[in-house]
Design an enzyme around this catalytic site. Sequence first.
Site, short mmCIF file in Angstrom:
data_model
loop_
_atom_site.label_atom_id
_atom_site.label_comp_id
_atom_site.label_asym_id
_atom_site.label_seq_id
_atom_site.Cartn_x
_atom_site.Cartn_y
_atom_site.Cartn_z
N HIS A 51 -27.01 62.79 -41.05
CA HIS A 51 -27.80 61.66 -41.54
C HIS A 51 -28.48 60.98 -40.35
CE1 HIS A 51 -28.50 58.69 -44.79
NE2 HIS A 51 -28.55 57.81 -43.79
N SER A 52 -29.77 60.74 -40.47
CA SER A 52 -30.50 60.04 -39.41
C SER A 52 -30.57 58.55 -39.73
CB SER A 52 -31.93 60.58 -39.30
OG SER A 52 -31.92 61.95 -39.04
N CYS A 65 -36.94 53.83 -49.45
CA CYS A 65 -36.59 55.23 -49.15
C CYS A 65 -35.32 55.57 -49.94
CB CYS A 65 -36.39 55.39 -47.65
SG CYS A 65 -35.10 54.30 -47.00
N CYS A 67 -32.50 56.77 -48.20
CA CYS A 67 -31.46 56.97 -47.18
C CYS A 67 -30.12 56.32 -47.54
CB CYS A 67 -31.94 56.42 -45.84
SG CYS A 67 -33.52 57.09 -45.32
N GLN A 70 -28.37 58.11 -50.26
CA GLN A 70 -27.85 59.40 -49.80
C GLN A 70 -26.58 59.21 -48.96
OE1 GLN A 70 -31.44 60.86 -47.84
NE2 GLN A 70 -31.46 62.56 -49.28
N GLY A 93 -36.17 56.07 -37.98
CA GLY A 93 -37.60 56.25 -38.29
C GLY A 93 -38.10 57.67 -38.01
N THR A 114 -46.42 58.21 -45.80
CA THR A 114 -45.46 58.16 -44.67
C THR A 114 -45.87 59.07 -43.52
OG1 THR A 114 -43.11 58.35 -44.10
CG2 THR A 114 -43.91 59.88 -45.78
N ASP A 126 -42.49 64.06 -37.92
CA ASP A 126 -41.03 64.04 -37.78
C ASP A 126 -40.67 64.42 -36.35
OD1 ASP A 126 -38.28 64.26 -38.01
OD2 ASP A 126 -38.33 65.40 -39.88
N ARG A 128 -37.61 64.16 -34.92
CA ARG A 128 -36.16 64.26 -34.72
C ARG A 128 -35.74 65.59 -34.09
NH1 ARG A 128 -34.20 62.95 -40.62
NH2 ARG A 128 -36.15 64.03 -41.05
N THR A 149 -28.43 68.35 -47.90
CA THR A 149 -29.78 67.97 -47.49
C THR A 149 -30.79 68.61 -48.43
OG1 THR A 149 -31.40 67.97 -45.67
CG2 THR A 149 -30.03 69.93 -45.85
N1 LIG Z 1 -41.42 57.03 -39.59
C1 LIG Z 1 -40.84 56.83 -40.78
N2 LIG Z 1 -39.53 57.09 -40.90
C2 LIG Z 1 -38.98 56.91 -42.12
C3 LIG Z 1 -39.69 56.46 -43.24
N3 LIG Z 1 -38.85 56.38 -44.28
C4 LIG Z 1 -37.64 56.78 -43.82
N4 LIG Z 1 -37.71 57.09 -42.52
C5 LIG Z 1 -36.68 57.65 -41.63
O1 LIG Z 1 -36.47 58.97 -42.04
C6 LIG Z 1 -35.17 59.38 -41.66
C7 LIG Z 1 -34.56 60.07 -42.86
O2 LIG Z 1 -35.35 61.17 -43.13
P1 LIG Z 1 -35.68 61.68 -44.57
O3 LIG Z 1 -37.02 62.39 -44.49
O4 LIG Z 1 -35.52 60.57 -45.57
O5 LIG Z 1 -34.58 62.70 -44.93
P2 LIG Z 1 -34.11 63.95 -44.12
O6 LIG Z 1 -32.97 63.50 -43.29
O7 LIG Z 1 -35.22 64.66 -43.45
O8 LIG Z 1 -33.69 64.92 -45.30
P3 LIG Z 1 -32.46 64.79 -46.26
O9 LIG Z 1 -31.32 65.44 -45.53
O10 LIG Z 1 -32.85 65.53 -47.48
O11 LIG Z 1 -32.20 63.34 -46.51
C8 LIG Z 1 -34.44 58.14 -41.19
O12 LIG Z 1 -34.44 58.16 -39.76
C9 LIG Z 1 -35.33 57.00 -41.69
O13 LIG Z 1 -35.29 55.87 -40.82
C10 LIG Z 1 -41.08 56.20 -43.06
O14 LIG Z 1 -41.81 55.85 -43.98
N5 LIG Z 1 -41.60 56.38 -41.82
ZN LIG Z 2 -34.66 55.22 -45.12
#
Ligand SMILES: Nc1nc2c(ncn2[C@@H]2O[C@H](COP(=O)(O)OP(=O)(O)OP(=O)(O)O)[C@@H](O)[C@H]2O)c(=O)[nH]1
Ligand SMILES: [Zn+2]
Length: 211
Positions: A51-52, A65, A67, A70, A93, A114, A126, A128, A149
């Site tokens: 989880h981020s 969102c 998050c 989840q 983010g 987004t 993204d 990350r 995920t």
């Molecule tokens: N830059 C940005 N970050 C976002 C936004 N909404 C959520 N986040 C960040 O996105 C991250 C979570 O990513 P997600 O794309 O929701 O999910 P994921 O981890 O890729 O995929 P799952 O495992 O399916 O949840 C967290 O670090 C949130 O802070 C947004 O609109 N803009």
């Molecule tokens: Zn979020």
Amino acid sequence: MTIRFIAASRLPTPWATFTMHGFEDEATGKDHIALTLGDVTGGEPVLGRVHSECLTGDALFSMRCDCGYQLQEALKRIAEEGRGVLFYLRQEGRGIGLLNKIRAYHLQDQGADTVEANEQLGFGADMRRYDLCVPMLNHLGITALRLMTNNPRKVDALTRDGVNVVERLSITTGLNPHNEQYLSTKAGKLGHMMALDDFTHASDVDIERKG
Ligand SMILES: Nc1nc2c(ncn2[C@@H]2O[C@H](COP(=O)(O)OP(=O)(O)OP(=O)(O)O)[C@@H](O)[C@H]2O)c(=O)[nH]1
Ligand SMILES: [Zn+2]
């Protein structure tokens, strides 16, 4: 990259009492956490969530969102299984940081989606990385994950980093009028494998949160 284990303690939650393992990334100064339940060693694949950080969703009840929903769902599923791991990675983010996420939200308030918002700020969609999971998995003795995920890029990145992801499990929860567009963009532009029809609605899951 240097991830150093610092300390472990009990962490009681509404779902189970986890063990909380704290790690420091000496290169970035960031702290990361793994919550484990049961004996995660021994080679049997472990139910897991990577989880981020999303301060707004995870701690401030944001409905923009999915998050926070989840996060709760993952802890609940691990508790039901009696065994599992949740990594809480401090890459807010999608890696751009909290203040830039607020800038991105401001652009989204004005109509950007987004991905467009990140790009208008000069960031990738993204940013990350997941390689920091490897030393934490090694420390915990986990050799294989059944990963909760919807994000196939997360599975690919972890696999490239050498993590044995044996199964992907959907985690579709928290749909509400404020995040419907965002979730559609994630599916359409970021490749998340999910359909809005699969989602549990926020109204069905936030009862636990409201207490
Ligand atoms: N830059 C940005 N970050 C976002 C936004 N909404 C959520 N986040 C960040 O996105 C991250 C979570 O990513 P997600 O794309 O929701 O999910 P994921 O981890 O890729 O995929 P799952 O495992 O399916 O949840 C967290 O670090 C949130 O802070 C947004 O609109 N803009
Ligand atoms: Zn979020």
